[in-house]
Design an enzyme around this catalytic site. Sequence first.
Site, PDB file in Angstrom:
ATOM      1  N   HIS A 287     -61.537 -48.475  13.356  1.00 39.48           N
ATOM      2  CA  HIS A 287     -61.066 -49.821  13.026  1.00 39.48           C
ATOM      3  C   HIS A 287     -60.302 -50.403  14.208  1.00 39.48           C
ATOM      4  CE1 HIS A 287     -58.494 -52.632  10.354  1.00 39.48           C
ATOM      5  NE2 HIS A 287     -59.601 -53.220  10.739  1.00 39.48           N
TER       6      HIS A 287
ATOM      7  N   SER B 251     -62.999 -53.231   7.577  1.00 40.02           N
ATOM      8  CA  SER B 251     -61.554 -53.239   7.364  1.00 40.02           C
ATOM      9  C   SER B 251     -61.250 -53.246   5.877  1.00 40.02           C
ATOM     10  CB  SER B 251     -60.928 -54.462   8.042  1.00 40.02           C
ATOM     11  OG  SER B 251     -61.471 -55.631   7.481  1.00 40.02           O
TER      12      SER B 251
ATOM     13  N   GLU C 272     -57.612 -47.440  14.511  1.00 42.83           N
ATOM     14  CA  GLU C 272     -57.422 -46.543  13.374  1.00 42.83           C
ATOM     15  C   GLU C 272     -58.709 -45.739  13.221  1.00 42.83           C
ATOM     16  OE1 GLU C 272     -54.410 -48.914  10.364  1.00 42.83           O
ATOM     17  OE2 GLU C 272     -56.503 -49.513  10.350  1.00 42.83           O
TER      18      GLU C 272
ATOM     19  N   ASN D  54     -53.121 -53.038   7.951  1.00 45.90           N
ATOM     20  CA  ASN D  54     -53.235 -54.163   7.012  1.00 45.90           C
ATOM     21  C   ASN D  54     -52.412 -53.923   5.762  1.00 45.90           C
ATOM     22  OD1 ASN D  54     -54.849 -55.567   8.701  1.00 45.90           O
ATOM     23  ND2 ASN D  54     -56.771 -55.038   7.694  1.00 45.90           N
TER      24      ASN D  54
END
Length: 661
Positions: free
Chosen positions: A454, A433, A466, A504
């Site tokens: 992800h 990540s 992702e 994120n």
Amino acid sequence: MAQMQTPNVQMPPSRAFTFHLDFEGLGWLTIDVPDAPVNTLSRETLAELAGIVTALEEMASSGELKGVVLLSGKDSGFIAGADITEFDEMSDPGVLRAALDRAHGLFDRIEALKVPVVAGIHGFCLGGGLELALACHYRVAVNDDRTRLGFPEVNLGIFPGFGGSGRSIRQAGPVDAMQIMLTGKLLRASPARRMGLVDKLVRVRDTLRWEARKAVLQARKSSPAPFTKRVMALGPVRGYVANKMRAEVGRKAKPEHYPAPYSLIELFEQHGDDWRAMKRGEAERFIPLMNSNTSKNLRRVFFLSEGLKKQGVRGKDKPVFRRVHVIGAGVMGGDIAAWCALRGMGVTLQDLDMERIKPALDRAKALFRKRLRSKTEIDNAVARLEADVTGKGLARADVVIEAVVENLEIKRKIFAEAELKTRPGAILATNTSSIELERIAENLTAPGRLIGLHFFNPVAQLPLVEVIRSRFNADADIARGAAFALAIGKSPVVVKSAPGFLVNRVLMPYMLGAVQRVEAGANKEQIDAAAVAFGMPMGPIELMDTVGLDVGKSVAEELGNPVAPDSQFARLIADRKLGRKTGQGFYTWSNGKAVKGEVPPHPDLAGLGRELVQPLVNATAVAVAEGVVASDDLADIGVIYGTGFAPFLGGPMQARKDGRA
Ligand code: 3H9
């Protein structure tokens, strides 16, 4: 196949329906909408059905027709509801009213036919499709894994509009019927029968016609819900039941964001003891819902999520994924492995020793027990997930997913070995990540083989994956990654390899902004309540506690926002008060829940929430501008799936366009 008769009455031409009259006088009506993977009730299809019903009425009057069986010619199922692609065209209340009246009139005529009408159901029977089935006199359904009945309309910001509100109450009783309409939950055949929505089950589709034929010849008629069920809508009990429903719905959705369930409860409160009155009252409440921003945005979300399914590889080159090898049995690796096994893949889970793998296997078992129905299914899933300390699964894998600690050297080593040991066509993926994909890939002989997949924690609950693209990847590498995500039932959004990827990156400024406010003296309960009042599923402080303060800190650093050493945030981390997982963070946690104090009054809580989410919305716009995601649409669906951002606003980019964020 039964011998056919030529009916004396001329059937009107139809694209979606075929009709055959057999020698016993049974009319076999099959719906198979051309050039479409699923049957839907478009205006054209309903108009065709109206013409056919006129012919059926004449044939029934002349005695030529003994009964009708309505079936679907599609493997995908019966009917997936009204045609949602037409909903935008119905923004004119007059046009919509006329369409609803026509559909009601048509379904009433089917119900009033003098001969038995039986629906034979397999696969999906949803929304308007279930409403049509409920207008038939008797329903037979295939009791297999694929059959699903229900009213998903609330997910589109509406409720059943073709008479289903009244007819479902008539058949299933008020509590069960309202429950499925309010939640949009889909039922398998067996619970649908217990509820009274279906009358008879058959084991396989091949016997559907036979059972439906028997039902017609015996003139079987479904019985309405018994008094013991109907009593819940009588007299003052109804008000009490309605209030309970409101309280239940209120736990998940606010009326100002999602008006449909509340409007349905009001309709029930008015007419719940009289299914015909309920049906008559439907349209008046349905029309404003269909035209609401909420419904328009939820329809957009539906089509965006449908669009995600089109990614990946189609046709003859469609890859088949059978074996997955996961390296790293920590929370993420273990849960990814368990999810893949749940979805039917053979999985090997590698870590240094059995001690590290065992907790992941235990968690996997708990997941299988929760999600699978029979002992055999659970045992099979358990058997599909294998501990693999020596890494023997690597050579057989179609997909390798690395989910070890965020350490560049370790990851490089893993992929250097994986590149040598795996089959040339196998996908190599990292669940990193925070490390740039290019840095992990650059020493490989074929760096284009490595992609990012992800996943989000908790893996079993969050639909988004992702699919991370590095500068080494070709379109085909990414398409295969997306195809794999789809194969395990996840929703892939392709994102460029850039710090924080999409989710994120947009979450952090929002969460850190909220933390800063709390550090500056704002009340954390009020901050969280404001975000929820805006439409977020959870406030940012509670979210930080849930994610873990240590995780939050490392993502913040990765995005260039180091946590100030003298901050409350840093002190909590130093004291190992990491949030939910340690029982203490910004909140104290008890039984998995944040213990919250009173929310101090605020003149405009939702307005404050809007201010709080502004950094998220801005960061999304920057991510689109920088090409981290390819379009506003992908950004919206990615952020909705990845953060729970208010679906009724259609996503951050849509909300920005509409001036609502
Ligand atoms: C309703 O009925 C309201 C009424 O009470 C009153 C109205 C006035 N309309 O998802 P898939 C398309 S509201 C239009 O890949 P799966 C879908 O977009 C309706 N199109 O298959 C896709 O198109 P494309 C209540 C629809 O096996 C293709 O069909 N019903 C509709 O993964 C294949 O779909 C719902 O909300 C539709 N109703 O999933 C159900 N349904 O190939 C909505 C599907 O061009 N549908 N399409 O991308 C679903 O949830 C899923 O499609 C379903 C199948 C579970 C059925």
